[in-house]
Design a protein around this motif. Structure first.
Motif, short mmCIF file in Angstrom:
data_model
loop_
_atom_site.label_atom_id
_atom_site.label_comp_id
_atom_site.label_asym_id
_atom_site.label_seq_id
_atom_site.Cartn_x
_atom_site.Cartn_y
_atom_site.Cartn_z
N ALA A 190 56.43 35.49 -10.46
CA ALA A 190 56.33 34.04 -10.68
C ALA A 190 55.34 33.72 -11.79
CB ALA A 190 55.93 33.34 -9.39
N MET A 191 54.21 34.41 -11.79
CA MET A 191 53.21 34.17 -12.84
C MET A 191 53.72 34.65 -14.20
SD MET A 191 49.65 35.04 -10.89
CE MET A 191 48.58 34.35 -12.14
N LEU A 192 54.38 35.78 -14.22
CA LEU A 192 54.90 36.32 -15.48
C LEU A 192 56.00 35.43 -16.04
CD1 LEU A 192 54.80 38.67 -17.51
CD2 LEU A 192 56.58 39.77 -16.14
N SER A 193 56.93 35.00 -15.19
CA SER A 193 58.03 34.17 -15.68
C SER A 193 57.52 32.80 -16.14
CB SER A 193 59.11 34.01 -14.61
OG SER A 193 58.59 33.37 -13.47
N SER A 194 56.54 32.24 -15.46
CA SER A 194 55.96 30.97 -15.90
C SER A 194 55.28 31.13 -17.25
CB SER A 194 54.96 30.45 -14.87
OG SER A 194 55.60 30.10 -13.67
N SER A 195 54.53 32.21 -17.40
CA SER A 195 53.86 32.46 -18.68
C SER A 195 54.86 32.66 -19.80
CB SER A 195 52.97 33.69 -18.57
OG SER A 195 51.98 33.49 -17.61
N LEU A 196 55.91 33.43 -19.53
CA LEU A 196 56.91 33.68 -20.57
C LEU A 196 57.66 32.40 -20.94
CD1 LEU A 196 58.36 37.12 -19.47
CD2 LEU A 196 56.83 36.63 -21.37
N PHE A 197 57.93 31.54 -19.96
CA PHE A 197 58.59 30.27 -20.27
C PHE A 197 57.72 29.40 -21.16
CE2 PHE A 197 59.79 25.88 -19.61
CZ PHE A 197 61.17 25.94 -19.74
N ILE A 198 56.43 29.34 -20.84
CA ILE A 198 55.51 28.54 -21.66
C ILE A 198 55.43 29.10 -23.07
CG2 ILE A 198 53.10 27.87 -21.95
CD1 ILE A 198 52.92 27.71 -18.88
N ILE A 199 55.34 30.41 -23.21
CA ILE A 199 55.26 31.03 -24.53
C ILE A 199 56.54 30.79 -25.32
CG2 ILE A 199 55.18 33.26 -25.72
CD1 ILE A 199 53.28 34.20 -23.45
N GLU A 200 57.68 30.94 -24.66
CA GLU A 200 58.96 30.80 -25.34
C GLU A 200 59.24 29.37 -25.81
OE1 GLU A 200 63.63 31.39 -24.20
OE2 GLU A 200 62.16 32.81 -23.38
N HIS A 201 58.83 28.39 -25.01
CA HIS A 201 59.16 27.00 -25.33
C HIS A 201 57.97 26.19 -25.82
CE1 HIS A 201 62.49 28.21 -22.68
NE2 HIS A 201 63.20 27.41 -23.45
N ALA A 202 56.92 26.86 -26.28
CA ALA A 202 55.72 26.15 -26.71
C ALA A 202 55.99 25.25 -27.92
CB ALA A 202 54.61 27.13 -27.02
N ASP A 203 56.84 25.69 -28.82
CA ASP A 203 57.10 24.89 -30.02
C ASP A 203 58.56 24.43 -30.06
OD1 ASP A 203 58.07 27.41 -30.35
OD2 ASP A 203 57.48 27.59 -32.45
N HIS A 204 58.99 23.79 -28.97
CA HIS A 204 60.36 23.29 -28.88
C HIS A 204 60.48 21.94 -29.59
CE1 HIS A 204 58.45 21.11 -25.60
NE2 HIS A 204 59.43 20.23 -25.69
N LEU A 260 50.94 28.25 -12.47
CA LEU A 260 49.97 29.27 -12.88
C LEU A 260 48.58 28.95 -12.35
CD1 LEU A 260 51.04 30.04 -16.54
CD2 LEU A 260 51.08 31.59 -14.59
N LYS A 261 48.19 27.68 -12.40
CA LYS A 261 46.87 27.30 -11.88
C LYS A 261 46.78 27.56 -10.39
CE LYS A 261 45.72 23.76 -15.28
NZ LYS A 261 45.53 22.31 -15.50
N THR A 262 47.82 27.18 -9.66
CA THR A 262 47.81 27.35 -8.20
C THR A 262 47.80 28.82 -7.82
OG1 THR A 262 49.03 25.28 -7.96
CG2 THR A 262 49.03 26.77 -6.08
#
Length: 97
Positions: free
Chosen positions: A18-32, A52-54
């Motif tokens: 869950a933490m990895l997929s959330s991080s990867l989603f944020i990285i992938e869509h940071a400059d959408h 991620l915070k929780t």
């Protein structure tokens, strides 16, 4: 006991995924290409950030708990070994008088 370890390992893997997929989603869509207010990608990024915070707070709480319990266990063992009374039997003294 083995069931408990398997469930614990599975839970740890799920938290990691869950933490990895959330991080990867944020990285992938940071400059959408943001559509402005009510952008679904921005909302998903916000949800991933909250996740991620929780989860990081939960992981840190677990780490602190296990570190403190290990420290307490070590301290109790040291006190137990220091407080063991020495008897003639434990000192292997022959009482032949």
């Amino acid at each position: 006991m083995a069931k408990k370890r398997i469930l614990t390992a599975a839970l740890a893997v799920l938290v990691f995924v869950a933490m990895l997929s959330s991080s990867l989603f944020i990285i992938e869509h940071a400059d959408h290409d943001c559509t402005g207010e009510d952008c679904p990608i921005c909302e998903q990024i916000c949800l991933c950030t909250q996740t991620l915070k929780t989860l990081s707070l939960a992981v840190m709480a677990a780490v602190v708990f296990f570190a403190l319990s290990a420290l307490l266990h070590i301290s109790i063992r040291q006190v137990e070994t220091a407080c063991v009374p020495h008897t003639p039997v434990s000192l292997k003294v022959k009482l032949t008088n």
